[in-house]
Design an enzyme around this catalytic site. Structure first.
Site, PDB file in Angstrom:
ATOM      1  CB  ALA A 241      -0.932  -0.013   1.200  1.00 49.48           C
ATOM      2  CG  HIS A 242      -1.158   5.019   0.591  1.00 49.52           C
ATOM      3  ND1 HIS A 242      -2.177   5.915   0.448  1.00 49.52           N
ATOM      4  CD2 HIS A 242      -1.384   4.422   1.786  1.00 49.52           C
ATOM      5  CE1 HIS A 242      -2.974   5.872   1.496  1.00 49.52           C
ATOM      6  NE2 HIS A 242      -2.508   4.966   2.317  1.00 49.52           N
ATOM      7  CG  ASN A 243       2.466   7.211   2.198  1.00 48.14           C
ATOM      8  OD1 ASN A 243       1.239   7.212   2.082  1.00 48.14           O
ATOM      9  ND2 ASN A 243       3.209   8.203   1.746  1.00 48.14           N
TER      10      ASN A 243
END
Length: 356
Positions: A241-243
């Protein structure tokens, strides 16, 4: 163009080993001990494989010095410290290389893109503005590189891969079929019963020697970048997922899900089917066994597990019933019972000692 065969002496040199036997013996390919024929080479990775090696028809055996002494009936050997590592090296020697270079006529490339002269761009590839494709990189059919994407040298991008979000890939990165890099992260703000989309403004940064399997999703960051450091290897069907940030040489097996803003350290191993909840930190040198569920930070190196291992079905049902019964007992009451049992045991031990 790939060579058809190698001499025993040549193979020994390639794996930095010492050969024994007929130095000009011709080797045509690698094979398993069970399937090998006379001009195949096999590796023996421990004494538990000696019985198979004894009956194998292979022409050459990659072994340690101690294993060679136990295979007296065989003639041709290559002696190394690590037969499995030597095998890994030879897979690249016998691997069928992609020899095409240049740009196929059906590819669509923006005039501002920079494509190395010795790269290969396959059929129906689309490459956007200001993209960069490095030396000796292979991009297979139907790949999409969105604007400002960069791919380093000696890379391999398999068919139907999509790379967006201005992602930057360093050298020797391998990405396999149907994987998405840089897709929009799953960011929404809840308000008045509705989900309000958050635009994902970050990117994806992928280091050297990273391998990503088929049907994976690596989302770009909301603000900060999603980062895969050098040497990370990811199996098929993995969601990042993001980050998320993943440290050097960490390995993630199939069907794992890593939620947003997780930090995973170096040299970790994430077993298949594991999941990590969002905004957690995992230290260096952590191993998660298969199907683990991480819901809190892991601050020390080691091996961690969760879940219930496989039981025969009737045994599993009984176990679940007992767990439910245990959950219905207040913790203080359970502690008192255990303390009472311990006191009874100590009393019984004292009585037995007095009788002696």
């Amino acid at each position: 163009m790939n060579r058809r065969s190698y001499r025993l002496e040549e193979i020994a040199h390639l794996v930095k080993g010492e050969y024994f036997g007929e130095k000009d013996f011709q080797i045509f390919n690698l094979a398993s001990l069970e399937k090998a024929h006379n001009h195949h080479i096999c590796f023996v990775n421990g004494e538990k494989y000696l019985a198979q090696a004894e009956v194998s028809q292979a022409g050459v055996y990659i072994v340690t010095e101690s294993l060679k002494q136990l295979l007296g009936s065989k003639k041709n050997f290559i002696v190394v410290n690590n037969p499995y590592l030597a095998f890994a090296t030879l897979t690249h020697i016998f691997d069928k290389k992609i020899s095409q270079r240049g740009i196929e006529s059906t590819a669509k490339i923006h005039p501002s893109a920079i494509i190395a002269d010795d790269a290969y761009i396959g059929h129906h590839v689309v490459i956007g503005e200001n993209c960069v494709v490095g030396n000796n990189t292979i991009i297979q059919a139907n790949v999409f590189l969105d604007d400002n994407v960069e791919v380093g040298k000696d890379g391999f991008i398999d068919a139907n891969v999509s790379i967006t979000g201005e992602a930057k890939l360093k050298d020797r990165v391998r990405i396999h079929t149907n994987t998405s890099i840089g897709s929009e992260g799953f960011g929404f703000a809840p308000y008045q019963g509705k989900w309000h989309r958050i635009a994902q403004l970050g990117s994806v940064l992928i280091g050297n020697d990273v391998r990503i399997g088929s049907n994976c999703c690596i989302d770009r960051g909301a603000l900060d970048d999603t980062i895969l450091e050098d040497g990370v290897i990811i199996d098929n069907l993995v969601q990042i997922a993001h980050n998320v940030q993943i440290g050097q040489n960490t390995a993630i097996a199939a069907n794992c899900a890593i939620a947003g803003s997780v930090r995973i350290g170096k040299n970790c191993i994430i077993g298949g089917g594991s999941a990590v909840a969002g905004h957690l930190n995992i230290a260096d040198n952590v191993t998660l066994t298969g199907m683990s569920m991480v819901t809190k930070n892991i601050s020390e190196a080691g091996t961690y597990s969760s879940g219930i291992g496989l039981f025969e079905n009737s045994h599993w049902k009984r176990t679940v019933v007992r767990l439910r019964q245990l959950a219905d007992v207040p913790l203080t009451q359970l502690t008192k019972r255990l303390d009472h049992m311990q006191a009874q045991l100590e009393s019984l031990e004292s009585t037995l000692k007095l009788r002696k």
